[in-house]
Design an enzyme around this catalytic site. Structure first.
Site, mmCIF file in Angstrom:
data_model
loop_
_atom_site.group_PDB
_atom_site.id
_atom_site.type_symbol
_atom_site.label_atom_id
_atom_site.label_comp_id
_atom_site.label_asym_id
_atom_site.label_seq_id
_atom_site.Cartn_x
_atom_site.Cartn_y
_atom_site.Cartn_z
ATOM 1 N N LYS A 158 0.812 -1.212 0.000
ATOM 2 C CA LYS A 158 0.000 0.000 0.000
ATOM 3 C C LYS A 158 0.850 1.270 0.000
ATOM 4 O O LYS A 158 0.454 2.274 -0.570
ATOM 5 C CB LYS A 158 -0.951 0.001 1.184
ATOM 6 C CG LYS A 158 -0.225 0.167 2.465
ATOM 7 C CD LYS A 158 -1.098 0.408 3.635
ATOM 8 C CE LYS A 158 -0.137 0.652 4.787
ATOM 9 N NZ LYS A 158 -0.714 0.722 6.057
ATOM 10 N N THR A 159 2.009 1.204 0.603
ATOM 11 C CA THR A 159 2.869 2.387 0.590
ATOM 12 C C THR A 159 3.301 2.708 -0.836
ATOM 13 O O THR A 159 3.332 3.864 -1.249
ATOM 14 C CB THR A 159 4.112 2.171 1.471
ATOM 15 O OG1 THR A 159 3.687 1.636 2.723
ATOM 16 C CG2 THR A 159 4.830 3.472 1.712
ATOM 17 N N ASP A 207 -3.559 7.540 5.361
ATOM 18 C CA ASP A 207 -3.076 6.172 5.556
ATOM 19 C C ASP A 207 -3.532 5.664 6.927
ATOM 20 O O ASP A 207 -3.874 6.454 7.795
ATOM 21 C CB ASP A 207 -1.542 6.173 5.478
ATOM 22 C CG ASP A 207 -0.992 4.777 5.323
ATOM 23 O OD1 ASP A 207 -1.795 3.842 5.132
ATOM 24 O OD2 ASP A 207 0.243 4.618 5.381
ATOM 25 N N GLU A 208 -3.514 4.372 7.133
ATOM 26 C CA GLU A 208 -3.910 3.767 8.408
ATOM 27 C C GLU A 208 -5.267 4.296 8.872
ATOM 28 O O GLU A 208 -5.453 4.647 10.034
ATOM 29 C CB GLU A 208 -2.846 4.031 9.489
ATOM 30 C CG GLU A 208 -1.444 3.612 9.127
ATOM 31 C CD GLU A 208 -1.223 2.114 9.168
ATOM 32 O OE1 GLU A 208 -2.201 1.357 9.378
ATOM 33 O OE2 GLU A 208 -0.077 1.693 8.959
ATOM 34 N N GLN A 244 -6.176 -4.635 11.063
ATOM 35 C CA GLN A 244 -5.004 -4.076 11.743
ATOM 36 C C GLN A 244 -5.350 -2.889 12.628
ATOM 37 O O GLN A 244 -4.503 -2.078 12.968
ATOM 38 C CB GLN A 244 -3.955 -3.659 10.711
ATOM 39 C CG GLN A 244 -3.355 -4.833 9.968
ATOM 40 C CD GLN A 244 -2.213 -4.419 9.075
ATOM 41 O OE1 GLN A 244 -1.171 -3.975 9.536
ATOM 42 N NE2 GLN A 244 -2.410 -4.550 7.771
ATOM 43 N N ARG A 274 4.289 -9.037 10.315
ATOM 44 C CA ARG A 274 5.524 -8.257 10.172
ATOM 45 C C ARG A 274 6.618 -9.132 9.592
ATOM 46 O O ARG A 274 7.609 -8.654 9.067
ATOM 47 C CB ARG A 274 6.022 -7.712 11.521
ATOM 48 C CG ARG A 274 5.115 -6.735 12.261
ATOM 49 C CD ARG A 274 4.635 -5.641 11.409
ATOM 50 N NE ARG A 274 3.343 -5.995 10.843
ATOM 51 C CZ ARG A 274 2.786 -5.346 9.838
ATOM 52 N NH1 ARG A 274 3.402 -4.328 9.282
ATOM 53 N NH2 ARG A 274 1.610 -5.707 9.353
#
Length: 747
Positions: free
Chosen positions: A32-33, A217-218, A248, A606
DNA sequence: CGTAGTTTTGTTTTT
DNA sequence: CAAAACTACG
């Protein structure tokens, strides 16, 4: 433009959809980044002025990285793109316009410590017993009000019982104090910005014009206030792109409202929705494990991540007798990986639920000589010596900051004690002036005659510093403070290890000031005292990591969000620790448990190549030895995806010990520690044939059977005079057996 | 007024 | 087992 070809189909869709609302549901590791940066680059390439773009990230570090990446793709214009966190963006806006709300533009930003000081003061004033209303609890309540944009008046209106009314009253007085001190707390940064926009449409209009394209974002971790802020900004042009993953969402405790993302399509019916479900980060096994764990949650959008990556290692699981051995094992593994050239130190990360768990690992890493860095925990800026010096700077910058003035009034010792301070405060309250102004006219206060000369010289001292501040650089000013207060000199005289460490911290602070000045010079901006203090308040520990250095990172699962590592160790996998004790008990609603599970999901995802889960049977927690079962989250991973590490050594039972803690040290320690424990448990195991007495193992424990080898206990039923134990064996599958016959041994 | 010594209290998680 | 809060003494 060719770079867009490297994106997959949905990623491209997300990048190319520039007009109108867009929801990107991006699973962990789905790139996504990349999508966000390419999207910004694409916007600029298709003619949108960088000036018109606002991107909100979760950390300052992420913001920096994104700015650099955009720069790399587009080459120019990144200066003008606003990439920052909610808090930084709000500060920037408020510094410019907060005078509309009657604050001074040199407002201070209060951290948790400062807040607590104010709350204490408020409670004293309102005669609120802090034994009944804990400062911490009050702060949390107030914070929640602010997350929901409740003003003190709203809170008072909605307060029905005594407690709520008291809390609301504290809230009101707290806000009054902050205003008097010309200070904002973290939550105010958001709330006041919304207030500014709502009360002053012309300001809002300016920013709506300015930010025609907005990216957040997030998004799953935004609270109502942040949602409102974004909604206001995006109202006019409706070019709002939000990215998130409901699985998340791990910040509900600070007001994050998962509905923001779940109901985005209702709020923006014309929104385009893109789902990114291909994972590029992890092996199949890691992803499978994560998928299985998160599938136990009910409050989620159904989805399943997939990957084309190789199958990879199984999830490693190891249980230890205590926290020492757990730490020793993890450190040993990192050492081994490094020695065998399979990984650099930076490729490994040790994750845990609570900051307190970092200690054991730190000790072992130190002994092993492995470079490491602990993220979070005690912030650099919250150390006493640093806070003291910053309080000077804040006093100079913001004349109304009573909290800072009171902090430094008698630091270093000037012979102005609590009694005097209290009397001055009383006078200040009566006369409705600031604490510092009361000091200035101290001769008016009869009760402090004795300390008058001391007070006068303090006032003169501060005034002199303020004058100097107009001509000196921030660094020069700081050095002047260190010098003229004799702060460093006093520490040097002490000549203890403690004092030395503090002196080092002070040097570090000077370095940070210099770095700030350099950064501002490079960006062509002006280095100001306010600017530096703001950075101090808003820059988190994680923001200062440099990717170039080779060290192992230790941090909480929360801090690990958004990061990735080839080798991940998730430690303390014990019921009561992770999931935490408070999440287990509530039978009514298990949403607390679900949040913990999402945290577990974040942790597992992660990992790129390998994920190791560890736990200890016995652990020192707040001064007491506690016994824990293996975390239910471990049991939620399908057995076939887990490697227990014993199976291979079946024939030579002794070797497992060497594998677990391969130093003499650990075996000695085990012999030493294990004894009292063994003495207690052995007789119990023998008598368990006759009576249903406690077994030496519990659900989730790893046990050994003479014939079937190693397995995990999945269930224990009390069947009359004996227990019926269900064990999932490594090589023989699930077996049910009676405890008395099976003679299972816990490992 | 300042300090040293004693008691109490406490845990998520963070901008 | 800490850190923080409190107490008693010089």
């Amino acid at each position: 433009m060719s770079s867009y070809e490297t994106l997959n189909q949905p990623q491209q869709e997300a990048v190319l959809h520039t007009e109108g609302p867009l929801l990107i549901l991006a699973g962990a590791g789905s790139g996504k980044t990349r999508v966000l940066t390419h999207r910004i680059a694409y916007l600029i390439e298709s003619g949108v002025s960088p000036w018109n773009i606002l991107a909100i990230t979760f950390t300052n570090k992420a913001a920096d990285e994104m700015r650099q990446r955009v720069d790399r793709i587009v080459g120019t214009g990144r200066e003008a793109v606003w990439v920052s966190t909610f808090h930084s963006a709000c500060v920037r806006i408020l510094r410019r316009h907060i005078d509309f709300l009657g604050f001074d533009n040199h407002f201070a930003i209060y951290d948790t410590d400062d807040q607590k000081t104010v709350i204490k003061e408020v409670c004293r004033k309102l005669n609120v017993d802090t034994k009944v209303f804990k400062e911490k609890a009050l702060m949390a309540e107030i914070s929640h009000y602010k997350d929901k944009l409740y003003t003190p008046e709203d809170a008072e209106k909605e307060a029905y019982d005594f407690n709520e009314k008291k809390t609301a009253a504290v809230y009101r007085e707290y806000q009054a104090q902050l205003r008097k001190n010309n200070a904002l707390d973290f939550d105010d940064l958001i709330m006041r910005t919304v207030e500014l926009f709502e009360k002053h449409p012309q300001v809002l209009d300016y920013y709506q014009e300015r930010f025609r394209y907005i990216c957040v974002d997030e998004y799953q971790d935004t609270n109502y206030a942040q949602f409102r802020l974004v909604s206001l900004l995006a109202e006019k042009y409706r070019n709002l792109c939000v990215v998130g993953d409901d699985d998340q969402s791990i910040y509900r405790f600070r007001g994050a409202d998962i509905r923001n993302i779940l109901e985005f399509e209702q709020i923006f019916p014309d929104a385009k929705v893109v789902r990114l479900e291909q994972n590029y980060r992890s092996t199949q096994n890691i992803l499978e494990a994560a998928n299985h764990v998160i599938a136990n949650n009910t409050e989620r959008k159904e989805k399943r991540l997939w990957t084309e990556n190789e199958e990879g290692d199984k999830i490693h699981f190891r249980q230890f007798l205590n926290g020492f051995e757990e730490a020793e094992y993890v450190v040993g593994e990192i050492e081994k990986l490094h020695r065998e050239g399979r990984a650099g130190y930076r490729d490994c990360a040790v994750l845990y639920r609570t900051n307190a768990q970092s200690r054991l690992f730190e000790e072992k890493l130190l002994v092993a000589g492995i470079p490491y860095k602990i993220v979070g925990g005690i912030n650099f800026y919250s150390r006493k010596e640093i806070k003291d010096l910053l309080a000077y700077l804040r006093t100079i910058d913001n004349a109304k900051d009573d909290v800072s003035v009171r902090r430094i009034l008698n630091v270093p010792k000037r012979g102005i004690g609590d009694t005097t301070q209290g009397r001055v405060q009383e006078y200040a309250d009566d006369m409705q002036v600031s604490f510092f102004d009361a000091l200035r006219v101290a001769e008016e206060i009869p009760a402090v005659k004795r300390s008058l000369p001391k007070i006068d010289s303090f006032v003169t001292f501060i005034m002199a510093l303020r004058t100097k501040a107009e001509v000196l650089t921030v660094r020069e000013l700081l050095e002047d403070v260190i010098d003229s207060t004799g702060y460093a000199a006093d520490l040097e005289k002490e000549n203890t290890d403690e004092a030395k460490a503090r002196l080092e911290n002070i040097d570090e602070l000077i370095t940070k000031v210099q770095a700030y000045q350099d950064a501002m010079a490079e960006r062509g901006g002006q280095a100001t005292l306010s600017g530096f203090l703001e950075e101090v308040a808003l820059v988190a520990d994680i923001d200062t990591l440099d990717n170039a250095s080779d060290y192992t990172l230790l941090m909480t699962l929360h801090s690990a969000k958004g990061l990735e590592f080839p080798y991940v160790f998730i430690t303390g996998m014990e019921d009561g620790l992770f999931p935490g004790g408070s999440a287990i008990y509530r039978s009514e609603s298990d949403s607390a448990l679900q949040e913990e599970r999402r945290l577990m999901y974040v942790g597992i995802t992660r990992g790129m190549k390998s994920v190791t889960l560890t736990c200890a049977r016995q652990r020192m927690l707040r001064g007491e030895v506690q016994f824990h079962n293996v975390s239910q989250f471990v049991r939620e991973i399908p057995r076939e995806l887990v490697d227990l590490g014993y199976a291979v050594q079946e024939k030579k039972p002794d070797r497992e010990k060497m594998l677990q803690g391969d130093s003499v040290y650990s075996r000695m320690k085990e012999a030493f520690r294990a004894k009292p424990y063994m003495q207690e448990s052995r007789p119990r195991a023998q008598t368990s044939v006759n009576h249903a007495e406690p077994l030496e193992y519990g659900t989730g424990d790893t046990v050994r059977h003479v014939k079937f080898g190693v397995g995990i206990v999945t269930d224990i039923k009390e069947g009359g005079r004996d227990y019926e134990v269900t064990v999932d064996f490594d090589r023989f599958g699930v077996k049910k057996m009676f405890a008395g016959f099976a003679r299972l041994k816990k490992i």
